[in-house]
Scaffold this active site. Sequence first.
Site, PDB file in Angstrom:
ATOM      1  N   LYS A 121     -11.762   1.045  -2.014  1.00 13.41           N
ATOM      2  CA  LYS A 121     -10.737   1.700  -3.108  1.00 13.41           C
ATOM      3  C   LYS A 121     -11.400   1.592  -4.572  1.00 13.41           C
ATOM      4  O   LYS A 121     -12.221   2.546  -4.748  1.00 13.41           O
ATOM      5  CB  LYS A 121      -9.310   1.142  -2.907  1.00 13.41           C
ATOM      6  CG  LYS A 121      -8.815   1.082  -1.583  1.00 13.41           C
ATOM      7  CD  LYS A 121      -7.628   0.477  -1.392  1.00 13.41           C
ATOM      8  CE  LYS A 121      -7.232   0.223   0.171  1.00 13.41           C
ATOM      9  NZ  LYS A 121      -7.470   1.316   1.098  1.00 13.41           N
ATOM     10  N   SER A 162       0.951  -1.108   0.049  1.00 11.41           N
ATOM     11  CA  SER A 162      -0.007   0.032  -0.161  1.00 11.41           C
ATOM     12  C   SER A 162       0.864   1.234  -0.043  1.00 11.41           C
ATOM     13  O   SER A 162       0.396   2.242  -0.524  1.00 11.41           O
ATOM     14  CB  SER A 162      -0.941   0.001   1.316  1.00 11.41           C
ATOM     15  OG  SER A 162      -0.283  -0.192   2.424  1.00 11.41           O
ATOM     16  N   HIS A 217      -5.344  -3.235  -2.852  1.00  9.79           N
ATOM     17  CA  HIS A 217      -4.843  -2.115  -3.953  1.00  9.79           C
ATOM     18  C   HIS A 217      -4.689  -2.772  -5.553  1.00  9.79           C
ATOM     19  O   HIS A 217      -4.152  -2.146  -6.102  1.00  9.79           O
ATOM     20  CB  HIS A 217      -3.358  -1.349  -3.664  1.00  9.79           C
ATOM     21  CG  HIS A 217      -3.671  -0.425  -2.537  1.00  9.79           C
ATOM     22  ND1 HIS A 217      -4.085   0.756  -2.268  1.00  9.79           N
ATOM     23  CD2 HIS A 217      -3.410  -1.024  -1.094  1.00  9.79           C
ATOM     24  CE1 HIS A 217      -3.902   1.162  -1.148  1.00  9.79           C
ATOM     25  NE2 HIS A 217      -3.707   0.031  -0.260  1.00  9.79           N
TER      26      HIS A 217
HETATM   27  C1  LIG Z   1      -3.383  -3.367   1.871  1.00  9.53           C
HETATM   28  C2  LIG Z   1      -4.741  -2.921   2.610  1.00  9.53           C
HETATM   29  N1  LIG Z   1      -5.276  -3.820   3.397  1.00  9.53           N
HETATM   30  C3  LIG Z   1      -6.404  -3.496   3.735  1.00  9.53           C
HETATM   31  C4  LIG Z   1      -6.940  -2.274   4.002  1.00  9.53           C
HETATM   32  C5  LIG Z   1      -7.959  -1.867   4.892  1.00  9.53           C
HETATM   33  O1  LIG Z   1      -9.200  -1.716   4.068  1.00  9.53           O
HETATM   34  P1  LIG Z   1     -10.506  -0.844   4.588  1.00  9.53           P
HETATM   35  O2  LIG Z   1     -10.136   0.505   4.237  1.00  9.53           O
HETATM   36  O3  LIG Z   1     -11.527  -1.348   3.938  1.00  9.53           O
HETATM   37  O4  LIG Z   1     -10.415  -0.958   6.096  1.00  9.53           O
HETATM   38  C6  LIG Z   1      -5.945  -1.177   3.364  1.00  9.53           C
HETATM   39  C7  LIG Z   1      -6.632   0.265   3.469  1.00  9.53           C
HETATM   40  O5  LIG Z   1      -5.833   1.088   3.662  1.00  9.53           O
HETATM   41  C8  LIG Z   1      -4.991  -1.507   2.640  1.00  9.53           C
HETATM   42  O6  LIG Z   1      -4.119  -0.553   2.311  1.00  9.53           O
END
Ligand SMILES: Cc1ncc(COP(=O)(O)O)c(C=O)c1O
Length: 397
Positions: free
Chosen positions: A244, A185, A213
């Site tokens: 996203k 991320s 992502h």
């Molecule tokens: C790699 C990754 N996993 C999980 C999440 C968490 O997702 P959510 O925004 O639905 O809690 C994010 C969000 O920033 C992320 O970048």
Amino acid sequence: MDLFEKCYSYTRADEVKAAGYYPYFRAIEANEGPVVRIEGRDIIMAGSNNYLGLTAHPKVRDAAIDAIRKYGTGCSGSRYLTGTLDLHIRLEEKLADFLGKESVLLFSTGYQTAQGIIPTLVSKGEYIISDKDNHACIVAANMMAKGGFAEFKRYKHNDMNDLERVLKSVPADAPKLVASDGVFSTTGEIVDLPKLNELCKKYNARILIDDAHSTGVIGKGGRGTPSEFGLVKEIDMVMGTFSKTFASLGGFVGGDKAVINYLKHHSPALIFSASPTPASVAAADAALDILIAEPERIASLISNAEKMRNGFREMGFRVIDSRTAIVPVVLGEDDVVFVFWRKLFDAGIFVNAFISPGVPPGMAMLRTSFMATHKDEHLNRILEVFGDIGKEMGIIK
Ligand SMILES: Cc1ncc(COP(=O)(O)O)c(C=O)c1O
């Protein structure tokens, strides 16, 4: 000493605010995707995860509004009890089909999805093995598993030799799960999935890929990292988020029917938390339809990010290489990032400032990310302003 002492003596955020460089919690007053309104000004957004620009799509908005009219504003219960709607089941089936998995289970956020999978599956005498740079939700889930007496190991970021070292060090017959982000991320890098898969098969480990992502960004028709490498069947579990590309809120995991069924009946993060709202589910469902029907959006997203990656690099900025929507411009020190961020903001551009300890010391960066709906005029303006500020601050020539 009082528990709150650390709160009373925490001054860093106030100091940065007083100096006028505080980049966080900025209230957005209107949002049409590539351009948002902040403090009454139109600002080009170059830091959102709204990769396909679908939060503003009329069909996505209408789907959310229609769902509220039909089902109300909340589910008032967990999936397990009174919180399952036909909308949840329909989206689970559509996603399973899209991802090539037998079953899918929805959670209320992506963060919660990791909490719902890892500590539920990995317990005493079993191993969770995790990339050092995995997202915070996997890190927290690993800690939770560790608290439940699971064994926790980490390997160097995307370093498959180090993963093999860790796998070798674990008893051969111990149950194990290897977890990695599909697209990391912060940097936008893609996991070395072919090698990771090969090692996991060799050492008999199950695989969890966090495609937050990646879904809607890479892979055939946006089907994520496993599809990107032709490994859909080989990857045991894929999780993701609706926050996203899906222009909504919620999380999901796809896998074998038996595994999903087990999670459904054992996962505290699912059983003891209210289910995603009708509007959230309907919006994600509509976004999935658009993602499938309009693959040209993904092509625009990738070409926009590529244009920016090349543009920054040609000007002399240090850019982390990838093929995704995330284009990090590394500036080094936290203070340089804050000043650069403020100058961008004043010039009408919003990006994300990532500083230590979120990134290693010396790697403070402006994490830019792009959308399918950015137009050349937005992208050119971002490059022009970055160039001007970069020269003014002596970062580029
Ligand atoms: C790699 C990754 N996993 C999980 C999440 C968490 O997702 P959510 O925004 O639905 O809690 C994010 C969000 O920033 C992320 O970048």
